[in-house]
Design a protein around this motif. Structure first.
Motif, short mmCIF file in Angstrom:
data_model
loop_
_atom_site.label_atom_id
_atom_site.label_comp_id
_atom_site.label_asym_id
_atom_site.label_seq_id
_atom_site.Cartn_x
_atom_site.Cartn_y
_atom_site.Cartn_z
N ASN A 1 41.66 38.57 35.34
CA ASN A 1 42.05 38.43 36.75
C ASN A 1 41.17 37.48 37.54
OD1 ASN A 1 43.95 40.38 36.12
ND2 ASN A 1 42.81 42.06 37.04
N LEU A 2 39.97 37.20 37.05
CA LEU A 2 39.04 36.35 37.81
C LEU A 2 38.49 35.19 36.99
CD1 LEU A 2 37.46 35.78 40.38
CD2 LEU A 2 35.79 37.52 39.67
N PRO B 1 41.38 32.45 35.98
CA PRO B 1 41.68 31.50 37.05
C PRO B 1 40.54 30.51 37.31
CG PRO B 1 42.42 33.68 37.69
CD PRO B 1 41.64 33.85 36.41
N ASN C 1 46.49 31.23 44.04
CA ASN C 1 46.04 32.34 43.21
C ASN C 1 46.77 33.62 43.60
OD1 ASN C 1 44.02 30.79 41.86
ND2 ASN C 1 42.67 31.02 43.63
N GLY D 1 46.40 37.04 44.25
CA GLY D 1 45.49 38.13 44.54
C GLY D 1 46.27 39.43 44.64
N SER E 1 38.22 42.77 40.83
CA SER E 1 38.63 41.45 40.32
C SER E 1 39.47 40.69 41.35
CB SER E 1 39.39 41.60 39.00
OG SER E 1 40.64 42.24 39.19
N LYS E 2 40.35 41.40 42.06
CA LYS E 2 41.20 40.74 43.04
C LYS E 2 40.41 40.35 44.29
CE LYS E 2 45.03 40.68 40.72
NZ LYS E 2 45.66 39.41 40.29
N LEU F 1 38.75 37.25 43.31
CA LEU F 1 39.67 36.11 43.30
C LEU F 1 39.90 35.59 44.71
CD1 LEU F 1 41.42 34.30 41.53
CD2 LEU F 1 43.27 35.97 41.78
N THR G 1 38.98 31.81 45.88
CA THR G 1 39.95 30.98 46.61
C THR G 1 39.28 30.26 47.77
OG1 THR G 1 41.79 32.42 46.01
CG2 THR G 1 42.07 31.07 47.98
#
Length: 243
Positions: free
Chosen positions: A100-101, A104, A124, A126, A143-144, A147, A151
């Motif tokens: 998740n991170l 990307p 991305n 999220g 993780s989100k 992210l 960003t």
């Protein structure tokens, strides 16, 4: 001319759900769309098992070999495993942070040369769980949230290069995974009605709801928009729960 005519896009996890809907809107707008995942999509596929940390660099090399350019990167692929911090193993933590991170990050890193050359846009995927958390989701929420931070950092560092970077934070979306979850309930009809009730718009979201926002952010119509996290959740995060 269609708004994505002549553009090259890469969507990870583009075989179904939000990724599939996004790839379809980009293609309808004239883009040449590559989809990277383990399964097949309706577009140009690049076989990719992102659990292997060498894959993001290979995927970008393949896009470069086949198209010679990249204008739009949509980091959609991800995963979630449930468990409190006590129940979450180090391996479960690591794979969620990786998928998740880190993936990307690596795709952006290895694709930045092509994105810079064309004044590219990154979007991305999220989550509202980067803003809050559902129970038993520590690794996913972390993780989100990370992210979302990535960003903003990419937008700050690469705005001077003509590269924009935004994120969308979807709420409950009717993806195949979520539909299967609903159908596993004892009373799927009642559960679905309950889900609708926690949204001010009185429905859950569709993959197309998210795809339209992603594609606007990727378009020149959003040319002055960067470093933002756009919540698309039918108003769920705005509504306080009743006592």
């Amino acid at each position: 001319m269609s708004r994505f005519e002549g553009k090259v896009a890469l969507v990870t996890g583009g075989s179904s759900g939000m990724g599939g809907a996004t790839a379809a809107v980009l293609a309808e707008g004239g883009a040449r769309v590559f989809c990277a995942q383990r399964g097949a999509s309706a577009h140009e596929d690049i076989a990719a098992d992102f659990s292997d940390e060498s894959v993001p660099e290979r995927v970008m090399a393949e896009v470069s070999d086949k198209a010679g350019a990249l204008d739009i990167l949509v980091n959609n692929a991800g995963m979630m495993r449930e468990g409190t911090v006590e129940e979450t193993s180090k391996a479960d933590w690591d794979i969620q942070l990786h998928m998740n991170l880190t993936v990307p990050f690596l795709l952006i890193r290895h694709g930045m040369g092509m994105l810079r050359a064309g004044g590219g846009a990154i979007v991305n995927l999220g989550s509202v769980e980067g803003l809050g958390s559902n129970p038993r989701h520590p690794a996913y929420a972390a993780s989100k949230a990370g992210l979302h931070g990535l960003t903003r950092a990419v937008a700050v560092d690469h705005g001077k290069d003509g590269v924009r970077c935004n994120a969308v934070a979807p709420g409950w979306i009717d993806t195949p995974l979520n539909e299967a979850f609903i159908e596993s309930m004892t009373d799927p009809v009642a559960f679905r009605a309950g889900l609708a009730g926690i949204h001010p718009v009185r429905r859950t979201g569709t993959p197309e709801d998210v795809a339209r926002l992603i594609c606007w952010l990727a378009s020149e119509e959003a040319g002055f928009v960067t470093g933002q996290v756009w919540t698309v959740d039918g108003g769920r995060m705005a509504q306080l729960s009743l006592p």
